[in-house]
Design a protein around this motif. Structure first.
Motif, PDB file in Angstrom:
ATOM      1  N   GLY A   1       0.829  -1.199   0.000  1.00  0.00           N
ATOM      2  CA  GLY A   1       0.000   0.000   0.000  1.00  0.00           C
ATOM      3  C   GLY A   1       0.861   1.247   0.000  1.00  0.00           C
ATOM      4  O   GLY A   1       2.026   1.216  -0.413  1.00  0.00           O
ATOM      5  N   GLN A   2       0.273   2.306   0.464  1.00  0.00           N
ATOM      6  CA  GLN A   2       0.963   3.595   0.550  1.00  0.00           C
ATOM      7  C   GLN A   2       0.971   4.092   1.994  1.00  0.00           C
ATOM      8  O   GLN A   2       0.819   5.274   2.266  1.00  0.00           O
ATOM      9  N   ILE A   3       1.143   3.159   2.931  1.00  0.00           N
ATOM     10  CA  ILE A   3       1.110   3.488   4.352  1.00  0.00           C
ATOM     11  C   ILE A   3       2.457   4.063   4.774  1.00  0.00           C
ATOM     12  O   ILE A   3       3.491   3.431   4.612  1.00  0.00           O
ATOM     13  N   GLY A   4       2.415   5.277   5.317  1.00  0.00           N
ATOM     14  CA  GLY A   4       3.618   5.950   5.785  1.00  0.00           C
ATOM     15  C   GLY A   4       3.591   6.125   7.289  1.00  0.00           C
ATOM     16  O   GLY A   4       2.913   5.385   8.013  1.00  0.00           O
ATOM     17  N   ILE A   5       4.283   7.144   7.765  1.00  0.00           N
ATOM     18  CA  ILE A   5       4.408   7.388   9.200  1.00  0.00           C
ATOM     19  C   ILE A   5       3.052   7.622   9.861  1.00  0.00           C
ATOM     20  O   ILE A   5       2.778   7.108  10.944  1.00  0.00           O
ATOM     21  N   ASP A   6       2.171   8.378   9.221  1.00  0.00           N
ATOM     22  CA  ASP A   6       0.858   8.638   9.818  1.00  0.00           C
ATOM     23  C   ASP A   6       0.050   7.350   9.950  1.00  0.00           C
ATOM     24  O   ASP A   6      -0.600   7.117  10.967  1.00  0.00           O
ATOM     25  N   GLY A   7       0.110   6.510   8.943  1.00  0.00           N
ATOM     26  CA  GLY A   7      -0.576   5.221   9.008  1.00  0.00           C
ATOM     27  C   GLY A   7       0.006   4.339  10.094  1.00  0.00           C
ATOM     28  O   GLY A   7      -0.724   3.641  10.807  1.00  0.00           O
ATOM     29  N   ALA A   8       1.321   4.381  10.256  1.00  0.00           N
ATOM     30  CA  ALA A   8       1.976   3.605  11.316  1.00  0.00           C
ATOM     31  C   ALA A   8       1.484   4.059  12.685  1.00  0.00           C
ATOM     32  O   ALA A   8       1.219   3.238  13.564  1.00  0.00           O
ATOM     33  N   LYS A   9       1.333   5.366  12.866  1.00  0.00           N
ATOM     34  CA  LYS A   9       0.840   5.893  14.136  1.00  0.00           C
ATOM     35  C   LYS A   9      -0.590   5.433  14.409  1.00  0.00           C
ATOM     36  O   LYS A   9      -0.936   5.103  15.542  1.00  0.00           O
TER      37      LYS A   9
ATOM     38  N   SER B   1      -7.242  -7.390  18.885  1.00  0.00           N
ATOM     39  CA  SER B   1      -7.105  -8.847  18.945  1.00  0.00           C
ATOM     40  C   SER B   1      -6.125  -9.388  17.912  1.00  0.00           C
ATOM     41  O   SER B   1      -5.923 -10.589  17.836  1.00  0.00           O
ATOM     42  N   LEU B   2      -5.537  -8.508  17.123  1.00  0.00           N
ATOM     43  CA  LEU B   2      -4.650  -8.954  16.042  1.00  0.00           C
ATOM     44  C   LEU B   2      -3.497  -9.795  16.564  1.00  0.00           C
ATOM     45  O   LEU B   2      -2.848  -9.440  17.544  1.00  0.00           O
ATOM     46  N   GLN B   3      -3.266 -10.901  15.882  1.00  0.00           N
ATOM     47  CA  GLN B   3      -2.109 -11.734  16.165  1.00  0.00           C
ATOM     48  C   GLN B   3      -1.087 -11.636  15.035  1.00  0.00           C
ATOM     49  O   GLN B   3       0.093 -11.871  15.246  1.00  0.00           O
ATOM     50  N   LYS B   4      -1.555 -11.283  13.844  1.00  0.00           N
ATOM     51  CA  LYS B   4      -0.659 -11.184  12.689  1.00  0.00           C
ATOM     52  C   LYS B   4      -1.004  -9.920  11.908  1.00  0.00           C
ATOM     53  O   LYS B   4      -2.157  -9.689  11.558  1.00  0.00           O
ATOM     54  N   LEU B   5       0.014  -9.094  11.658  1.00  0.00           N
ATOM     55  CA  LEU B   5      -0.141  -7.869  10.887  1.00  0.00           C
ATOM     56  C   LEU B   5       0.915  -7.846   9.797  1.00  0.00           C
ATOM     57  O   LEU B   5       2.110  -7.937  10.076  1.00  0.00           O
ATOM     58  N   CYS B   6       0.469  -7.760   8.574  1.00  0.00           N
ATOM     59  CA  CYS B   6       1.386  -7.725   7.433  1.00  0.00           C
ATOM     60  C   CYS B   6       1.316  -6.342   6.787  1.00  0.00           C
ATOM     61  O   CYS B   6       0.289  -5.967   6.224  1.00  0.00           O
ATOM     62  N   ILE B   7       2.403  -5.598   6.905  1.00  0.00           N
ATOM     63  CA  ILE B   7       2.474  -4.256   6.327  1.00  0.00           C
ATOM     64  C   ILE B   7       3.714  -4.110   5.436  1.00  0.00           C
ATOM     65  O   ILE B   7       4.211  -3.009   5.221  1.00  0.00           O
ATOM     66  N   SER B   8       4.175  -5.222   4.912  1.00  0.00           N
ATOM     67  CA  SER B   8       5.374  -5.187   4.067  1.00  0.00           C
ATOM     68  C   SER B   8       5.110  -4.404   2.786  1.00  0.00           C
ATOM     69  O   SER B   8       3.980  -4.248   2.350  1.00  0.00           O
ATOM     70  N   SER B   9       6.169  -3.899   2.205  1.00  0.00           N
ATOM     71  CA  SER B   9       6.132  -3.157   0.946  1.00  0.00           C
ATOM     72  C   SER B   9       5.267  -1.907   1.024  1.00  0.00           C
ATOM     73  O   SER B   9       4.524  -1.574   0.105  1.00  0.00           O
ATOM     74  N   ASN B  10       5.343  -1.213   2.146  1.00  0.00           N
ATOM     75  CA  ASN B  10       4.740   0.096   2.331  1.00  0.00           C
ATOM     76  C   ASN B  10       5.860   1.090   2.609  1.00  0.00           C
ATOM     77  O   ASN B  10       6.889   0.721   3.177  1.00  0.00           O
ATOM     78  N   PRO B  11       5.692   2.357   2.243  1.00  0.00           N
ATOM     79  CA  PRO B  11       6.749   3.352   2.465  1.00  0.00           C
ATOM     80  C   PRO B  11       6.741   3.901   3.899  1.00  0.00           C
ATOM     81  O   PRO B  11       6.580   5.098   4.125  1.00  0.00           O
ATOM     82  N   LEU B  12       6.910   3.007   4.875  1.00  0.00           N
ATOM     83  CA  LEU B  12       6.898   3.413   6.282  1.00  0.00           C
ATOM     84  C   LEU B  12       8.079   4.304   6.636  1.00  0.00           C
ATOM     85  O   LEU B  12       7.971   5.185   7.479  1.00  0.00           O
ATOM     86  N   GLY B  13       9.201   4.049   6.015  1.00  0.00           N
ATOM     87  CA  GLY B  13      10.414   4.778   6.339  1.00  0.00           C
ATOM     88  C   GLY B  13      10.938   4.400   7.710  1.00  0.00           C
ATOM     89  O   GLY B  13      10.297   3.658   8.458  1.00  0.00           O
ATOM     90  N   ASN B  14      12.096   4.908   8.050  1.00  0.00           N
ATOM     91  CA  ASN B  14      12.702   4.604   9.349  1.00  0.00           C
ATOM     92  C   ASN B  14      11.835   5.069  10.504  1.00  0.00           C
ATOM     93  O   ASN B  14      11.729   4.402  11.522  1.00  0.00           O
TER      94      ASN B  14
ATOM     95  N   VAL C   1       8.821   2.683  11.031  1.00  0.00           N
ATOM     96  CA  VAL C   1       9.296   1.429  11.625  1.00  0.00           C
ATOM     97  C   VAL C   1       9.627   1.642  13.099  1.00  0.00           C
ATOM     98  O   VAL C   1       9.297   0.810  13.946  1.00  0.00           O
ATOM     99  N   SER C   2      10.249   2.765  13.424  1.00  0.00           N
ATOM    100  CA  SER C   2      10.588   3.067  14.818  1.00  0.00           C
ATOM    101  C   SER C   2       9.348   3.215  15.689  1.00  0.00           C
ATOM    102  O   SER C   2       9.314   2.714  16.816  1.00  0.00           O
ATOM    103  N   VAL C   3       8.332   3.891  15.175  1.00  0.00           N
ATOM    104  CA  VAL C   3       7.087   4.069  15.926  1.00  0.00           C
ATOM    105  C   VAL C   3       6.485   2.712  16.279  1.00  0.00           C
ATOM    106  O   VAL C   3       6.083   2.467  17.420  1.00  0.00           O
ATOM    107  N   ILE C   4       6.431   1.829  15.301  1.00  0.00           N
ATOM    108  CA  ILE C   4       5.845   0.507  15.526  1.00  0.00           C
ATOM    109  C   ILE C   4       6.719  -0.334  16.448  1.00  0.00           C
ATOM    110  O   ILE C   4       6.228  -0.954  17.387  1.00  0.00           O
TER     111      ILE C   4
END
Length: 87
Positions: free
Chosen positions: A31-39, A51-64, A67-70
């Motif tokens: 997707g196009q999930i960045g820092i705001d989406g990570a927050k 209740s999430l046990q598995k979250l797949c957010i690979s290939s998104n432009p999260l940036g450093n 990733v740090s926020v998460i």
């Protein structure tokens, strides 16, 4: 919808998920999930109903910063401990 998930859509999704106690897997790759989406995702993961046990957010432009926020939330917040797998 593959590749169309953006920060504003993540905000809406996470708001709706706060009332859901049954969702175990959420796939948001390519997707196009960045820092705001990570927050927004972190806010959801910290909620008592998450209740999430598995979250797949690979290939998104999260940036450093995204990733740090998460990663900080996963390390320091007991509510996030339900998440068993992050991809």
């Amino acid at each position: 919808l593959l590749g169309e998930m953006k920060n504003d859509a993540v905000a809406i999704l996470c708001e709706g998920l706060r009332e859901n106690r049954t969702l175990l897997r959420l796939l948001l790759s390519y997707g196009q999930i960045g820092i705001d989406g990570a927050k927004h995702l972190v806010q959801y993961l910290r909620s008592p109903n998450a209740s999430l046990q598995k979250l797949c957010i690979s290939s998104n432009p999260l940036g450093n910063e995204g990733v740090s926020v998460i990663s900080e939330a996963l390390k320091n917040d007991d509510n996030c401990s339900r998440l068993q797998r992050l991809m």
